[in-house]
Design a protein around this motif. Structure first.
Motif: not given
Length: 173
Positions: A112-116
């Protein structure tokens, strides 16, 4: 700037891709040393970092970003050893902020953090823990192109990995 094109991102993990964990002890080139670098006695795993990774990463048509639990230490300990400049660093959510349902469903805590962080930009994620669950989630939740590239943690980044990354990144250019 009007008309400027942002380069693709390459999110890079350290443990596994740059520091291989072979079941059999392997000999890797000893990294360069200097007064500014962390003493390998403090972290003997640093001797497993092949200095040839720096030029190979720098030659890829992308912006390399540290995506590792080493966080800022990657700029202090790894980047100088392989000849990379200071790179951007993904700041991870606090453990209490993670969605534990994701973990139960098999989604990696970094996904999730990488997509954000990518915010719609094309990205490649190089890690030894990428799974099909992560690939499916990114396909459903990321607007841009994405390559989730799993590296064998026993070998680290290989010629084949670099060829796959270079080919994918150049197709986007």
């Amino acid at each position: 700037m009007t008309g400027s094109v942002q380069r693709s991102l390459l999110f890079l993990d350290v443990d596994g891709p740059l520091i291989p964990f072979g079941a059999v002890s392997q000999t890797y080139p000893t990294c360069a040393t200097g007064p500014d670098l962390l003493d390998v006695d403090a972290n003997p795993l640093l001797t497993r970092v092949n200095p040839e990774h720096g030029p190979r990463l720098a030659a890829l048509p992308c912006e390399v970003v540290w995506a590792t639990t080493w966080m800022a230490d990657a700029n202090e300990c790894i980047a100088p050893r392989i000849g990379l400049p200071q790179l951007a660093v993904v700041i991870w959510p606090e453990p209490g902020d993670l969605d534990h349902q994701d973990e139960r469903n098999g989604l990696h805590w970094k996904t999730r953090a990488l997509v954000e962080w990518a915010a719609g930009r094309p990205f490649a994620w190089v890690d030894d823990e990428v799974t099909d669950t992560d690939r499916a989630w990114v396909a459903d939740h990321h607007q841009g192109h994405a390559l989730l590239h799993r590296v064998d943690p026993c070998q680290g980044l290989t010629d084949g990995d670099y060829a796959a990354l270079d080919s994918w990144l150049r197709q986007l250019s």
